[in-house]
Each structure stands twice: as C-alpha cells, then as structure tokens.
Design an enzyme around this catalytic site. Structure first.
Site, PDB file in Angstrom:
ATOM      1  N   ASP A 279      21.518 103.505  64.940  1.00 32.37           N
ATOM      2  CA  ASP A 279      21.761 102.181  65.482  1.00 32.37           C
ATOM      3  C   ASP A 279      21.186 101.173  64.479  1.00 32.37           C
ATOM      4  OD1 ASP A 279      22.492 100.053  67.053  1.00 32.37           O
ATOM      5  OD2 ASP A 279      21.780 100.922  68.922  1.00 32.37           O
TER       6      ASP A 279
HETATM    7  C1  NOJ Z   1      23.170  97.535  68.290  1.00 34.47           C
HETATM    8  C2  NOJ Z   1      23.696  98.194  69.514  1.00 34.47           C
HETATM    9  O1  NOJ Z   1      22.663  98.882  70.176  1.00 34.47           O
HETATM   10  C3  NOJ Z   1      24.833  99.164  69.255  1.00 34.47           C
HETATM   11  O2  NOJ Z   1      25.355  99.582  70.469  1.00 34.47           O
HETATM   12  C4  NOJ Z   1      25.878  98.542  68.378  1.00 34.47           C
HETATM   13  O3  NOJ Z   1      26.917  99.449  68.175  1.00 34.47           O
HETATM   14  C5  NOJ Z   1      25.245  98.106  67.081  1.00 34.47           C
HETATM   15  N1  NOJ Z   1      24.203  97.133  67.346  1.00 34.47           N
HETATM   16  C6  NOJ Z   1      26.264  97.505  66.122  1.00 34.47           C
HETATM   17  O4  NOJ Z   1      26.702  96.290  66.571  1.00 34.47           O
END
Ligand code: NOJ
Length: 757
Positions: free
Chosen positions: A302
């Site tokens: 993430d």
């Molecule tokens: C953080 C989020 O937790 C995740 O779900 C997402 O895909 C990423 N950012 C990218 O935007």
C-alpha cells in the site's frame, strides 16, 4: 569497455529484446477469446531471458511504482524532472494515478522507445466502483446479495478504465469489517466471510477475467492483505491483534477466494497483526499466500507501507524497512521509493540477496507478459475508444439497476411504501436530497457530480403525474445550524407524505474517515424529530457508507429505505423503489447496532460461557442497552411477504464423504412480485474449539409471483463444515449440527443432523 565490445553488447541486447518481444514469438494477433499461444513455460522463458539482461537499477526499477503526485508527497526538489529521468533510466516499473489514454500513452512511449530494455509500464488506479459511470459503493452492492451483479459492474468499470489507458485496478477490497466505525467498511462486502468470498471472486472475474490478456479488462488487486478491516477501535491504519484462528476463519477467506479466482496481484496492508506489520510479514506474504495458496502473481505494497515498517518500529531505517518488506514478499513498492533508492547498497553489503530481488522482478514481469503488454503496450486505449465506451446508456442502465438492487428496506409501517398516485403532495427534506456529489460515495475515480441524478431530481421525474413534489433543505449534513428546521416542519404540515433524505456526506466514509459516533451527523436527527412531530407519515431515505446507529429513527420513522451511496443513478433508482416500480430486495451485509457501545457486534459471534439471557443478570449483556442488534445481518424487507416452510434434510446422518441436501419451501404470501434472498446458516454444536453461534453457508436469490412458491435447495459438504481445529488443522469434526434457513441471520426454521466419520 572497448568500442568493439560495446557495439557487441548493444547488438546482443537488441537481439535478446527481439527474442522476448512479440515478433519472435509469433504472437501478433489472434482471435478474441482464444487462449494465449504462449503457455506458462513460454512466459517463464521470456521472463528469464529478460532478467538476464537487466542491471541492478533496472531490476529495482521494475519494483518501483510512482504516483503522479509523488513529488508533492515526498517533497523532492525538481521531482517531476527526476521522475521522468528515472523513467528514462528504466527505474520505474509502474505508475498510479495517471489517467487518460493520452497521458498514459505519452509515458508508455518513453518506456518502450527510450529505455534501454523497453519494458512496458503498468498503469494502476483505484477503480473501485466505477471509472466514469459510478455504481453503488461496494458495501451497497454487497447488499444486493447478487455477486453476478457485482461481476457485471466490475466488468463495465474495467471497460471504461481500460479505454482510458488504465491496466490495473486496486480492487476488489475484500477486507472483512465487523466495526462500522471503520470508514473503509464502505469499500468492502461487510462482515461475513462467506458473502465476502462470493463477492471477492465475482469482482475478480468482472474486473480481470480468467486470463490477463483482455484489452477491455484490468489486472485486479485483492486488498488489503491482511485483516486491514480489523483495526482496534475502528480507527483507520490502527493495530490489528487477533488469533491466528480468527484471522484464518473470518478474515482470510475472501483473499483466498480472490486467489482461487485467479487474481493477478494482492496489496499488502498498512496494519500490523500481532506485532508484525503486514508489509513485512513473511508469514502472510510467503508462507500463507505463496506456499499454502500457491499464488504466483505479485504483491504491491500500500502507499508507503514499506516505508511505514520503519514507523511501526521494527526497522531502524529505510533500508532495513525495504529489506524486510522485499524479503517478506512485497514485490512492488508503492511510493516509498525505498526499493529503488536504497536497496542497491543492501545488495552490495550482502544484507539482501540478488535471488530475492530476481524473484520479485520475475513475478512483476510474469504479469506484464501474461497481460500481453510486450505485444501491445498501449492495449488499444485511445481517445476515440474512451469516447465510445464512457458512460454509455447501457452503463447508466446497469448503474440504475445496481443501485435499486442494493437498497435495503429496513422498516415499512403499515405499508407506507411504495407511494401511490393517491399521494398528492410530497415534501422532500434533507441535505442529501439535492446533493449531486455525495451519491458518488468514496473513491469515485473519474466520476463527476454533474453526471449524478440527485434524489430530488429522480423523485420529481419519477413521481406520478398528479403528485406535487417540493423540497426544502432543513439543515446541512454536518452543521450545527438549526434555523431551517422550523421552516421544514411548517411546510411539512401541508404535505401528504414527508421524505427525509438523511445520512453521511461521501467524505465521511472511506479511507481516513473513521467516526466514533455513527449516528446521523449534525442536527439531522433534530430535523427528523421536528418532521415526525407534525404527525405526517415520514419516510427516511438513508444515504451512508456504513451501518448507522439510528435507534430513534428506527422507532419513529414510518419507513426507512437504506440507499448507501448509490452512484450516478441515485435519484432514478430511489424513485423506482419509492414509487414501487421496483420491489426492494436488498439485505444487510453488516449488522446495524443499537448503540456504538455494542460495537463490534456481528452475527457469527461465539456463544461464551454465559450466553445473554433475559432471565439471568449474570450473563453476557449490557445494563443500558439490549444485546441484540437494531437490524441483524441479512435483514431486509420487501413490499411483499414470504413464508418459509417444509424444511427438509436428505438425511439426518451425514457420512464423512457424503453431502447433504437441505430443502425449503418459500412462498410469496403478499400481493406483489418480489425477490427474496434465501439464507442458510449452520451451527456446529461441539468442537475441539468453540464455534460461532451460526455461520452463513449458502444463499440464493429467487423471484416469486404473488401466491407462487418455490423449493430452494442447498448442498452441504464436509468442506462447508470445516474449521481450524485445536491443532490448527482445517477439517470438520464429527458431531451434531443445526441448519437454519430463512430471511435473515435470525432465521428460526431449523433442523439437525449428525456428521459421522
Ligand atoms: C491507499 C489505500 O489504502 C489503497 O486502498 C489505495 O489503493 C492506495 N492508497 C492507492 O491509491
């Protein structure tokens, strides 16, 4: 290097590139729907050939994912210039948040024309519940209990995004959530592993399909691995601490289902579990995911979650965090830039083995090859195709159907809904009725408020021709200003029926949007109380991203229809149901508590040694609130009624390798055609470890005409009865079981059987 050896090296690289590229492999064009001519072995050969040509920088580059906003996040000076430079040097394997066929193509051209090895980029984006055409939030779609619907909306969303140059979606989010304070409950399928698994697999099929090579689909990501939905206190990004058994039984099944459905990537989560951040957890990312489940795609972190391994406090610097992440099994680093910046030194001083890097690169390249990116790095994306597929009538029609299917009728006193022609005047009240932005819900990709049919627009269009629909706002979503309340109540006195559209703004759920109080925000309940006090029938349409705590509303409103955040066709779909063109059939995918103090409250809990009992104070309950939910998991009413009878089992003893058929008769006892979700729950009475009071093991959505009945059957096999036993083996245990069949998780019709070895 001499001039000659340089020339020789350049020539051999060119030759090798030719080998791994399409022409040499004869894969230029093939009829749609045909399997790839190169089998897995060919892909592996191509990956190996390419890997042999790569420098350390290029390898680490393939593991590096940059965002379009990476410069602002990391405060690098002259960042975009250096981002482009990194791209040209082959130090970027993927971008996220670059959208549109032109923008993606311009970067892809650099990758495939200007970099030494010409390895195509992967473009990722959060296409969660639509790209331009926005469908209901995933929690809403799960309330349809219709995984095929979710498969269809995912496929349509993929089609729009793919036309705009996106290759990869960070969806489906398959995190189980038992705590509605957690804002990201909106993005998943609720509290149950069985329902969650069905939706996880359906969404993978929809977004991605079986093979990865369709140009109108996307590579999918099951996220956030693992158990991101179980943070303490429902606070986003917070610590998760649970037993391995709970993890495996309640939280892991949907990720597993996604892997079984062939998902190409997983995203490692922000949270720690039991002291180990997921993004550094070898146990999760290697032992379970790759060894047990045989996953052969790649894992992306993430956003900066590899960097946060240091913040969690198990690494003393960025390099150590990167070593931990990569060796645990995070193949691609989203936006910490640790792999690309720091791991070279770790390779040099021996703290990191090249074999670990090679394996991660292999996984990334494998997916790029499988997707056919080396053959067609642009995948046919173009502005012409974007225009042709974006928000077509077909997509809008699907959005309307998906929305009405996701609505859950929570209350309908004296059949006040649907409203008929005899209702001459309707007053619509509430801040969310006119909003064209909030119905989009969290994560709306390229969704635009201007595309949204607001609730008031839909109700006006959909009302019977002689019905007058007026609107007053009453109050804001989250403000403290009460001045509009008296006026709303005054106007209400002149209407036949009041429709109050209440709930949460879209910013109140999703990432970083946990709430400690989950009632109606601001003064909305005061507004409702004033409306109800007029004595008019008051219908509440709820628009929200999570289960709410609404005891007063549940008691005093005449009817409650849960809309969730319904997407672009919000108003049309609401009118379809309010005026009875569509009979609601949604069922709650998550429990609605009576008070936030009951949280976490979920149907598949353990019984405890002191199950709650009215008769005995010394049992598991509260002094100040009932132990039961406001609305249980699986609950939802219809404009008609259904009766369940004649529950049968094919046998009362199930032998070890047999299966059992459970049958039930369901009859439409009302006056309208309707759909019902028939639900099957099982309870294992005695195990080597304690078992939940009941667990969903089957569901089927059926349509019945008035007076019609159907027999619905379910098969139960031994696998359906398996759990993680005292020795942490996944198996069933002989003994007594109950089955319950009915209209929600409190279903009472039951029968018993014995499982014998
Ligand atoms: C953080 C989020 O937790 C995740 O779900 C997402 O895909 C990423 N950012 C990218 O935007």
């Amino acid at each position: 290097m001499t001039q000659m050896s340089q020339t020789f090296r350049a020539a051999s690289i060119a030759f090798a590139i030719l080998l791994v590229s399409s022409a040499a492999w004869g894969q230029k064009s093939r009829p749609a729907g045909q399997p790839l001519p190169s089998g897995p072995a060919d892909v592996e050969n191509r990956v190996d050939s390419l890997l042999r040509l790569m420098t350390i920088e290029e390898k680490l580059g393939q593991l590096n994912q940059l965002s379009s906003v990476w410069d602002t996040v990391l405060h690098r000076s002259n960042a975009s210039a250096s981002g482009m430079q990194m791209l040209r040097e082959g130090r970027v394997g993927s971008f996220l948040n670059i959208v549109g066929s032109e923008a993606t193509a311009s970067l892809q051209r650099i990758a495939v024309n200007e970099t030494r090895l010409k390895i195509p980029l992967l473009f990722g984006l959060d296409v969660i519940h639509g790209y331009r055409t926005i469908y209901p939030i995933p929690l809403g779609e799960a309330a349809s209990w219709d995984p095929e619907l979710a498969e269809e909306t995912a496929r349509m969303a993929a089609g729009e995004a793919a036309a705009a140059g996106i290759h990869w979606t960070f969806a489906p989010m398959v995190d189980i959530a038992r705590d509605p304070r957690w804002g990201r409950i909106a993005e998943g399928s609720g509290e149950d592993p069985f329902l969650g698994s069905a939706f996880a697999a359906a969404r993978v099929r929809g977004f991605q399909g079986h093979l990865l090579d369709s140009k109108s689909l996307l590579l999918a990501t099951a996220k956030h691995f693992a158990a991101y939905g179980g943070p303490e206190g429902g606070r986003d990004y917070n610590t998760v601490d649970m037993s391995e058994r709970t993890l495996r039984e309640m939280y892991l099944p949907p990720y597993r289902a996604a892997v079984r459905a062939g998902v190409g990537t997983l995203m490692s989560s922000f949270n720690e579990i039991g002291g180990v951040p997921s993004s550094a957890s070898r146990h999760l990312l290697t032992d379970i995911l790759r060894k047990e489940w045989q996953f052969d795609g790649f894992v992306v972190s993430d956003w900066n979650s590899v960097g946060e391994v240091e913040t969690h406090g198990i690494a003393s610097d960025r390099t150590s965090a990167g070593i931990l992440g990569l060796t645990a099994g995070v193949d691609m680093d989203m936006m910490s830039l640790i792999y690309v910046d720091e791991l070279r030194s770790a390779l040099k001083d021996g703290r990191l083995k090249m074999a670990v890097v090679d394996e991660a690169v292999r996984r990334v390249l494998r997916i790029k090859f499988r997707m056919g990116l080396f053959e067609d790095p642009f995948r046919g994306a173009s502005t012409v195709r974007e225009r042709a597929v974006m928000m077509t009538q077909e997509h809008r029609a699907l959005a309307r159907r998906a929305a009405s299917e996701s609505f859950v009728l929570l209350k309908n006193e004296n059949g006040v809904l649907p409203l008929t022609e005899s209702t001459r005047s309707i007053l619509v009240v509430g801040p969310l009725a006119e909003s064209k932005d909030d119905p989009l819900g969290t994560w709306s990709a390229r969704g635009e408020a201007a595309d949204v049919v607001s609730i008031i627009e839909g109700l006006r269009r959909g009302a019977p021709s002689k019905t007058k629909v007026t609107y007053v706002r009453g109050c804001g979503v989250d403000d403290t200003v009460r001045s509009g309340i008296a006026e709303a109540a005054r106007v209400a006195a002149a209407a036949d029926v009041v429709i109050a559209v209440l709930g949460e703004a879209r910013s109140m759920s999703g990432e970083a949007a946990s709430r400690s109080e989950i009632g109606l925000p601001g003064v909305q309940e005061e507004l409702l109380r004033a409306l109800v006090a007029t004595g008019k029938k008051t219908v509440v349409l709820l628009m929200n991203g999570r289960p709410l705590v609404i005891p007063w509303t549940a008691e005093h409103a005449s009817a409650i229809l849960e809309l969730w955040h319904p997407g672009v066709e919000a108003g049309h779909a609401a009118a379809d149901v309010v005026f009875g063109r569509i009979n609601p059939s949604g069922k709650l995918p998550a429990t609605f508590p009576r008070s936030v103090g009951q949280v976490p409250l979920y149907y598949n809990h353990k019984i405890s040694g002191r199950p709650a009992s009215e008769a005995n104070s010394f049992t598991s309950k509260y002094l100040d609130v009932a132990w039961t939910p406001q609305f249980p998991f699986g609950f939802g009413l219809s404009y008609t009624s259904f009766a369940y009878s004649e529950l049968t089992l094919s046998a009362t003893v199930m032998r070890w390798s047999d299966s059992l058929v459970v049958g039930v008769k369901v009859r439409n006892t009302g006056k309208r055609r309707g759909e019902e979700v028939v639900q099957l729950y099982v309870r294992d009475h005695v195990g080597s470890v304690t078992r939940p009071v009941r667990e969903l093991k089957g569901f089927r959505k059926i349509a019945l005409d008035p007076g019609e009945s159907k027999r619905v059957t379910f098969n139960i096999g031994r696998d359906d009865l398996a759990f993680w036993n005292g020795l942490m083996e996944h198996t069933a245990e002989p003994g007594q079981f109950s089955v319950y069949v009915g209209t929600n998780s409190h279903a009472e019709l039951s029968a018993e059987f014995q499982l014998e070895e």
